[in-house]
Design an enzyme around this catalytic site. Structure first.
Site, PDB file in Angstrom:
ATOM      1  N   ASP A 297       8.583  41.711 -38.470  1.00 62.22           N
ATOM      2  CA  ASP A 297       8.525  43.186 -37.667  1.00 62.22           C
ATOM      3  C   ASP A 297       9.684  43.296 -36.589  1.00 62.22           C
ATOM      4  O   ASP A 297      10.203  42.321 -36.257  1.00 62.22           O
ATOM      5  CB  ASP A 297       7.128  43.423 -37.098  1.00 62.22           C
ATOM      6  CG  ASP A 297       6.964  42.322 -35.898  1.00 62.22           C
ATOM      7  OD1 ASP A 297       7.143  41.268 -35.950  1.00 62.22           O
ATOM      8  OD2 ASP A 297       6.407  42.997 -34.865  1.00 62.22           O
TER       9      ASP A 297
ATOM     10  N   GLU B 216       4.831  40.129 -34.592  1.00 59.04           N
ATOM     11  CA  GLU B 216       5.199  39.235 -33.451  1.00 59.04           C
ATOM     12  C   GLU B 216       5.383  40.128 -32.354  1.00 59.04           C
ATOM     13  O   GLU B 216       5.131  39.799 -31.224  1.00 59.04           O
ATOM     14  CB  GLU B 216       6.347  38.294 -33.769  1.00 59.04           C
ATOM     15  CG  GLU B 216       6.466  37.261 -32.773  1.00 59.04           C
ATOM     16  CD  GLU B 216       7.568  37.632 -31.632  1.00 59.04           C
ATOM     17  OE1 GLU B 216       8.052  36.847 -30.915  1.00 59.04           O
ATOM     18  OE2 GLU B 216       7.944  38.912 -31.733  1.00 59.04           O
TER      19      GLU B 216
END
Length: 406
Positions: free
Chosen positions: A84, A176
């Protein structure tokens, strides 16, 4: 060493929008991360020769194995990066490739300038190939540089079976950037002695200390009365929020702290006279200081409620992750190996605390010591983000060196 596909691979990855969503309850929080894992990374991992490549719907991790080529190398080592990107525009990312010779860099036609006057770190990259944004999005080097570096290292090893290396596990995970990516990490499935997140910044970063982190959410209940007749009756929830904030140490904010100093960070404030809400993150390195910070926040709220003679300040205080130093310092093998490899490559190890956290913070406390290696990104999480191709190449070199150490 230069690697033919490293830049191409990186550019392919960053053009895919994999921004996470803090408001989603799904795992991963965005479908784009699932698609990236299954349609881009998984076929590529299989094509370069990784074995047992599998996606875990339970936690959003894509995992694969490169079998050992030597019985002499006993360790099983993992490398982890996240799919991400941060909370900034990631739609239609258009990277620029710049042979940097100094001075300002125009970021496309956006009107924004990447200048060494504002970002002196640019002066470290004269003569290097930089990948920047066009000023309209972030770049996504955090952490697609890490993914590209790991993938390139695995491809190199798979195509050079004569190189002795240990068993390697690779993991690409979600979310994350919103702090939940490793919450469901499957230690048993990953099954390594230690691992590295490849999620750091400039050349040489080697980190095994992180913040300990907590979240603080406050709700202030007011009492709205016509302001013309409000004396001794109105309780302004917005004023309560301001009163709370004013009692925190004013010099313990992110913009006034560095090194091993902790802080309180107010990142969201909203409301009306009737009700207001504020959200903070609390950070510190040492456990005793971390506990003191949380206690101070609770004490301020308790004292305000006592003075108001009712519970008008409601507190939600929760831990997010802990300083992984507590785990890693018990056995410094992963640090010593990485440090030795860097020195052999004439890279100066920069061993400093991370003023943040990584997935490794949580994974370390789950049982796999997981320090953090540099991936090359600078000015991350915004339009001024950039990465050096040469630094990415050196990150690949370090990965290759680590897996060849006993």
């Amino acid at each position: 060493m230069s690697y033919e596909k490293l830049l191409e691979r990186f550019l392919t990855y960053v053009k895919i929008n994999t921004r996470s969503n803090p408001n989603s309850t799904q795992t991963p929080t965005t479908q784009s991360q699932v698609d990236f894992a299954l349609t881009v990374l998984k076929p590529e991992m299989e094509a370069i020769g990784l074995k047992d490549v599998h996606y875990l719907p339970s936690n959003g991790y894509l995992v694969g194995t490169l079998p050992a080529t030597s019985d002499r190398l006993r360790h099983k080592i993992g490398f982890i990066s996240h799919m991400d990107t941060a909370d900034f525009n990631a739609e239609n990312i258009t990277p620029q490739i710049v042979d940097y010779k100094g001075g300002d860099i125009e970021l496309g036609d956006s009107g924004y300038i990447l200048s060494p006057k504002d970002f002196p770190n640019l002066n470290n990259y004269h003569g290097q190939t930089l990948i920047t944004t066009d000023g309209k999005t972030l770049l996504g080097a955090d952490d697609k540089s890490g993914i590209a570096e790991i993938m390139t290292a695995m491809e190199y090893l798979a195509s050079h079976p004569e190189i002795e290396h240990c068993e390697i596990r690779v993991g690409f995970g979600p979310d994350e950037e919103i702090g939940i990516g490793a919450d469901k990490f499957d230690v048993k499935d990953f099954d390594v002695d230690f691992a590295y997140t490849v999620d750091g910044g400039p050349l040489g970063e080697l980190q095994y200390e992180t913040f300990s982190a907590a979240g603080l959410e406050l709700t202030f209940e007011g009492r709205n009365v016509h302001p013309g007749t409000a004396k001794n009756q109105m309780i302004n929830a917005l004023q309560l929020a301001m009163d709370f904030h004013s009692q925190l140490p004013e010099n313990e904010r992110p913009e006034q702290t560095d090194d091993y100093q902790g802080f309180y960070h107010l990142y969201d404030l909203s409301g009306t006279v009737d009700q207001a809400k504020s959200s903070y993150i609390i950070r510190d390195f040492e456990e005793v200081d971390f506990l003191k910070r949380k206690q101070l926040a609770q004490d301020i709220a308790d004292n305000m409620n006592e003075a108001l003679q009712s519970e008008r300040v409601k507190v939600k205080l929760y831990d997010q992750y802990y300083n992984m130093k507590k785990v890693i310092e018990k056995d410094m093998t992963p640090i010593n190996i990485a440090k030795e490899v860097m020195e052999e490559l004439d890279i100066k190890p920069i061993i400093e605390p991370i003023r943040g956290g990584t997935d490794g913070s949580k994974i370390s406390f789950m049982g796999i010591p997981t320090p953090n290696l540099f991936a090359g990104g600078e000015n991350m999480h915004g339009r001024f983000e950039f990465v050096s191709l040469q630094t990415m190449e050196k990150a690949v070199d370090v990965i290759l060196g680590i897996v060849a150490k006993d």
